[in-house]
Motif scaffolding. Structure first.
Motif, PDB file in Angstrom:
ATOM      1  N   ARG A  10      -1.611  -0.078   3.649  1.00 39.88           N
ATOM      2  CA  ARG A  10      -2.280  -0.657   2.635  1.00 39.88           C
ATOM      3  C   ARG A  10      -2.596   0.097   1.315  1.00 39.88           C
ATOM      4  NH1 ARG A  10      -7.239  -2.269   5.741  1.00 39.88           N
ATOM      5  NH2 ARG A  10      -6.008  -1.865   7.900  1.00 39.88           N
ATOM      6  N   ARG A  11      -3.109   1.222   1.410  1.00 40.35           N
ATOM      7  CA  ARG A  11      -3.174   2.129   0.232  1.00 40.35           C
ATOM      8  C   ARG A  11      -1.862   2.229  -0.391  1.00 40.35           C
ATOM      9  NH1 ARG A  11      -7.075   6.877   2.455  1.00 40.35           N
ATOM     10  NH2 ARG A  11      -8.852   5.551   2.538  1.00 40.35           N
ATOM     11  N   ALA A  14      -1.084  -1.130  -2.304  1.00 38.57           N
ATOM     12  CA  ALA A  14      -2.007  -1.342  -3.360  1.00 38.57           C
ATOM     13  C   ALA A  14      -1.666  -0.482  -4.646  1.00 38.57           C
ATOM     14  CB  ALA A  14      -3.537  -0.929  -2.798  1.00 38.57           C
TER      15      ALA A  14
END
Length: 130
Positions: A10-11, A14
């Motif tokens: 997810r990071r 992002a």
């Protein structure tokens, strides 16, 4: 371990989205800057043209009253400081017995632009284009 892997993904997604957005903003600002530079250049050309038209109109008005003072052998330069035009010059030169050449020039942003007009006084003291 699974939890940290999905958090890392997810990071990463992002961060990738942020890099793409920053890149798109950079491209958009480059396009806008080139357009605004072009508009600024066109505005400067229009400004110099307007100043030269002002100088020519002023020279015509002066010549209407003082055409006899312009000699064929010596061009006459008018004072233009009162008009507030940067590096403005207005030169009148008699071409022949009936024709005057008005030469106007001004400078803006290290560029000099000039215009000229040929004028013939009429009986009423006005000028017409030859």
């Amino acid at each position: 371990m699974n939890r940290s892997r999905s958090t890392g993904r997810r990071r990463g997604v992002a961060l990738l989205a942020l890099v793409v957005i920053v890149g798109l903003l950079g491209i958009g600002s480059a396009v806008l800057m080139s357009g605004s530079n072009r508009l600024a250049d066109e505005t400067n050309v229009l400004l110099r043209d307007a100043w030269n038209r002002t100088l020519l109109a002023s020279g015509e008005a002066w010549a209407r009253e003082h055409a006899g003072e312009v000699r064929e052998d010596k061009p006459l330069e008018l004072q233009t400081e009162a008009l507030g035009i940067p590096e403005g010059r207005m030169v009148l030169k008699r071409q022949d017995d009936t024709t005057l050449r008005l030469q106007a020039s001004c400078a803006h942003r290290n560029r000099t632009h000039s215009m000229h007009r040929m004028c013939v006084p009429t009986r009423q003291g006005r000028f017409s284009d030859p």
